[in-house]
Structures are given as C-alpha cells and as structure tokens.
Design a protein around this motif. Sequence first.
Motif, short mmCIF file in Angstrom:
data_model
loop_
_atom_site.label_atom_id
_atom_site.label_comp_id
_atom_site.label_asym_id
_atom_site.label_seq_id
_atom_site.Cartn_x
_atom_site.Cartn_y
_atom_site.Cartn_z
N LEU A 29 -20.45 7.94 -18.18
CA LEU A 29 -19.36 6.97 -18.02
C LEU A 29 -19.50 6.10 -16.78
O LEU A 29 -18.97 5.00 -16.74
CB LEU A 29 -18.02 7.72 -17.98
N GLY A 30 -20.21 6.61 -15.79
CA GLY A 30 -20.37 5.84 -14.56
C GLY A 30 -20.30 6.77 -13.36
O GLY A 30 -19.66 7.82 -13.43
N HIS A 249 -22.24 5.23 -23.06
CA HIS A 249 -22.25 4.40 -21.84
C HIS A 249 -22.06 2.93 -22.20
O HIS A 249 -21.24 2.22 -21.61
CB HIS A 249 -23.56 4.60 -21.06
N ASP A 250 -22.81 2.46 -23.19
CA ASP A 250 -22.71 1.04 -23.56
C ASP A 250 -21.39 0.73 -24.25
O ASP A 250 -20.84 -0.35 -24.08
CB ASP A 250 -23.88 0.65 -24.48
N ASN A 253 -18.92 0.73 -21.25
CA ASN A 253 -19.20 -0.21 -20.15
C ASN A 253 -19.73 -1.57 -20.60
O ASN A 253 -19.88 -2.47 -19.80
CB ASN A 253 -20.20 0.42 -19.18
#
Length: 326
Positions: A29-30, A249-250, A253
């Motif tokens: 997630l970051g 993730h993509d 984000n």
Amino acid sequence: MAPVKVTVTGAAGQIGYALLFRIASGQLLGADVPVRLSLLEIPPALKAAEGTAMELDDCAFPLLKGIEITDDAGKAFDGANVALLVGARPRTAGMERGDLLEANGGIFGPQGAAINAHAADDIRVLVVGNPANTNALIAQAAAPDVPAERFTAMTRLDHNRALSQLAAKLEVSVTDISKMTIWGNHSATQYPDLFHTEVGGKIAAELVDEAWLRDTFIPTVAKRGAAIIAARGASSAASAANAAIDHVHDWVNGTPEGDWTSAAIPSDGSYGVPEGLISSFPVVSREGRWEIVQGLSIDSFSRERIDASVQELVEERDAVRALNLI
Ligand code: NAI
C-alpha cells in the motif's frame, strides 16, 4: 492514520509465505501506510499460520500494527479493506472440471458472503486462487451489496512474465517496455498482445518476427506456470505474490501516466467481452478505480485469440451457473 486491514486467505500456503512479509513491510500500500493482517486458514493449517505470524513479529516491521489468525471467515473479513483470496482447492488427478468448480464454489461463495456481511465499505478483492477469474465471479455473486467492480482476478503475473520474455528477446530493460496487455482468462488460453506494446517508441510486434511471436512468445507466457512446476516441483509462489503486490499497489495508488497494466476485472462489454465476465483487459487505475483502456484496434490475429480465451470464460461461467454457484 488508522491501519488498513488486509485479509489473506490461504495464509499458510506457499504464496501466503511469500506475500505476508511484503505486505507488512509496506510494499502493498505504501511505505507510510500502517497495516493490520488477518490470516484466514482451514483448521489443519492454523498452526502453520501461527508460525508465520511469529516470524512476522520477529521482523519488527514498523508498519505492522497487528496480526490475527482465524478459521472464521466472518472474523477474518470483519472491517477488511483489502482481501487477497489465495487459498483454493487445487485440481487433483482425475478431478473433472465440474468437481473443481464445485469445490471452489464451496470456498469462494461463503467467503464472498462473509465479505458482503462484514467488510469495510471500501473493500477491494483480488482473487489469486485458481480458477481465479471464475472464483472471483463466484465470490462477487455472493456479495450483492459490494460494488461489482471491487472483485478482480490476477493476471498481473502473466503480464510480468510477458514483459520479461520480451525484454530478454529484444535485449532491453523491462522499463523500456510499456503498454503490455494480457487478454482473457488466467489459463493457457490467455492472449499476451504485443500489437499495442511499445518499446522505445516502436510497436513490439514490429520488432520481432511473427513466428517468434506466435510459436514462442505466446506459448511461453501462457504455459509458464506449467514450466515452473516442472522445474521447481511446486507452482509459482514468490512471483505470484509479487504480482499480487503489484496489482493491489497499482489499484490503490494508480498506474503510471502513459502506461497501462493488465488485470481481470468485470467487463462492461468493451472489446466484445460479454458484460459481467471477469476477464483480463488493458487497464489503468485512476482515483482507486480500474478503467479499461478504450479505442485499441484489434486485428484478426488478436481477435481470434481474445475470442478463444473469452469463450473459455463463458463456458466456466455457464458451468458455475449450472451448479447454482452464481
Ligand atoms: P498452497 O497449497 O501452498 O496454499 C494454499 C493454502 O490455502 C493452504 O495453506 C490451504 O490450507 C489454504 N486453504 C485451502 N482452503 C482454504 C479455505 N477455504 N480458506 C482459507 N484457506 C484455505 O498453494 P499456493 O501455492 O499458495 O497457491 C494458492 C493458489 O494460487 C492456487 O490455487 C494456485 O493455483 C493459485 N495461483 C494463482 C496464480 C495466478 O497467477 N493467478 C499464480 C500461482 C498460483
């Protein structure tokens, strides 16, 4: 910031082992997003999941705010923001397709219902367990209150395999390649499309000869899973986990400007794929939502292959419909 709850099913399996540490380290997630992990397993694997949780503790990940282990889907998905559905019933020798679909219906139906009843409003679901596209359809059908678009299946591993095969052939870096597409089902019928892929401003299909594209590239990508099993004696695990990380993730984000990726998402009828089928498309993610890249021209070579893979998805959908799983 409140931790994001990520539920992983099949957490004690080999993909789970490759996945959990990367989620806990912030790669999903970051690097600034705290997470809570929920590990859903069947009773015989709970002990192994506890062992993995001990190892997660031993990493002292700053972002990891808690781990729960359970065999209760209601508990596992309670308040979940991201669900990675990895655990599935594998095909065993002599098993008919109907039996396989039925066994997976018994997993993904109840999990979809538990997501419907307990997950957070922003739940995003990625199905990894095979047959991934149709398992996603089963879970989605059991979750009528969750927007249909939140149910997706993984073709990012196929996408990454295609990038890597093309990069090796052209002796370029994967970062020189953009606009790769996997169409259709996550199965041997999938179609990796080089007719829109760009390498240094040129179309990839024009940089390779047709025989390589047809007889080497497409089958190598489509059958890579079987080649890994033959070589490793076990199915892809770290690469599958890596692809799951990339997908979520993509999705959360966004995809980079000027590029797209591949994901199996519910069709809106684009490119002749029947509405509602969870099929792989070229996609971008904007503001947390997948969108199908529009306006690509599809020649007869591609059309034939997309249609064949989509036909397989139609047959899988019809089979689970006949079993009353959707
Ligand atoms: P594995 O057999 O190592 O682990 C599966 C785990 O799922 C086991 O720990 C098992 O106890 C658990 N499980 C089974 N039923 C469950 C249930 N009802 N609820 C919760 N957990 C349950 O398998 P592995 O290698 O981790 O692969 C998992 C799945 O991912 C397989 O279906 C495999 O075919 C699929 N896969 C998908 C890929 C893709 O690109 N979409 C790539 C590679 C694998």
